[in-house]
Design an enzyme around this catalytic site. Sequence first.
Site, PDB file in Angstrom:
ATOM      1  N   GLU A  86      -3.735  28.290  -9.533  1.00  0.00           N
ATOM      2  CA  GLU A  86      -2.510  28.199 -10.316  1.00  0.00           C
ATOM      3  C   GLU A  86      -2.802  28.608 -11.753  1.00  0.00           C
ATOM      4  O   GLU A  86      -3.855  28.310 -12.300  1.00  0.00           O
ATOM      5  CB  GLU A  86      -2.002  26.754 -10.280  1.00  0.00           C
ATOM      6  CG  GLU A  86      -0.696  26.525 -11.025  1.00  0.00           C
ATOM      7  CD  GLU A  86      -0.272  25.064 -11.002  1.00  0.00           C
ATOM      8  OE1 GLU A  86       0.937  24.810 -11.009  1.00  0.00           O
ATOM      9  OE2 GLU A  86      -1.156  24.184 -10.962  1.00  0.00           O
ATOM     10  N   LYS A 161       7.247  27.463  -6.684  1.00  0.00           N
ATOM     11  CA  LYS A 161       6.901  26.046  -6.579  1.00  0.00           C
ATOM     12  C   LYS A 161       8.155  25.170  -6.550  1.00  0.00           C
ATOM     13  O   LYS A 161       9.000  25.236  -7.436  1.00  0.00           O
ATOM     14  CB  LYS A 161       6.023  25.667  -7.769  1.00  0.00           C
ATOM     15  CG  LYS A 161       5.408  24.274  -7.714  1.00  0.00           C
ATOM     16  CD  LYS A 161       4.501  24.098  -8.929  1.00  0.00           C
ATOM     17  CE  LYS A 161       3.787  22.756  -8.935  1.00  0.00           C
ATOM     18  NZ  LYS A 161       2.948  22.615 -10.152  1.00  0.00           N
ATOM     19  N   CYS A 203      -0.381  23.352  -6.077  1.00  0.00           N
ATOM     20  CA  CYS A 203      -0.801  22.160  -6.831  1.00  0.00           C
ATOM     21  C   CYS A 203      -0.030  20.879  -6.451  1.00  0.00           C
ATOM     22  O   CYS A 203      -0.296  20.272  -5.420  1.00  0.00           O
ATOM     23  CB  CYS A 203      -0.707  22.436  -8.321  1.00  0.00           C
ATOM     24  SG  CYS A 203      -1.667  21.279  -9.354  1.00  0.00           S
TER      25      CYS A 203
END
Length: 327
Positions: A86, A161, A203
């Site tokens: 990321e 995301k 993440c």
Amino acid sequence: MLGSIIRPPHQLLSLLCPRLRIPRLSVFCAQPRSRAMAVSSSSWDLPLVAVCQVTSTPDKQQNFQACAELVREAARLGACLAFLPEAFDFIARDPAETLHLSEPLGGKLLGEYTQLARECGLWLSLGGFHERGQDWEQTQKIYNCHVLLNSKGSVVATYRKTHLCDVELPGQGPMHESNSTMPGPSLESPVSTPAGKIGLAICYDMRFPELSLALAQAGAEILTYPSAFGSVTGPAHWEVLLRARAIETQCYVVAAAQCGRHHEKRASYGHSMVVDPWGTVVARCSEGPGLCLARIDLSYLRQLRQHLPVFQHRRPDIYGSLGHPPS
């Protein structure tokens, strides 16, 4: 950078599943320009993946050079796919700088990575690109976009995301991703690659098992969580969450991570790793920039799913009412 190798618990697994073939995979960690360790001939036919660990800064060109060096090393060592973490493009000092440095997918930086993929002849998982989307003019916010490139440099998948990290933890400082970032609208179907079918996440997504289960049920064999974990959550949750996601989905989990100090306001935990479907860490990095390598054995994955058929035992008919936030 030093790396460690952990072997699967062969005796225990053989006891639980006597007919299950246990692969003895060659995995190792390397620094740029390091010499490859010997790989046993029995594993040469298995796809090799590289997990790159970097320390991004606000300097995008410096970050590209660091990532490109690791990608070229991964290609030299025979990897078919390299994973970047990321914020591989940059980590800014504040939301204003983040928005200023962001680019559209068709911008200069992604052009450099498409050329790198073609040059090296391998797939690239670009784990979290600060993307100015089509709604940039209206929202003045960006997306945290996971981009998957094939070996010809073509974009084959993008995942934005969906779970944004808005947390305040003592000792780590506040994180308000939504100040500059919009949540993605949906998941991306798993993508066929030379290493297997990959389910894309980023993440903070790893804290939501519903996402990993949905990707596994859609056919994923490898889950990837490119990340930038902090110094408080990293030691406490990083490895245990990745191993849990691997065990519950019976997938390989690949997690490329940011490491070290990015600037005066932020540092990351590192410890990039690959976890097999049994939940064993089969390759890992430690503190500094570098890469680790692991071979993906899909026949082992299929045998494990056959002997522990948890997806056949799921009871979606009784789960629904329990999926709401606690009162």
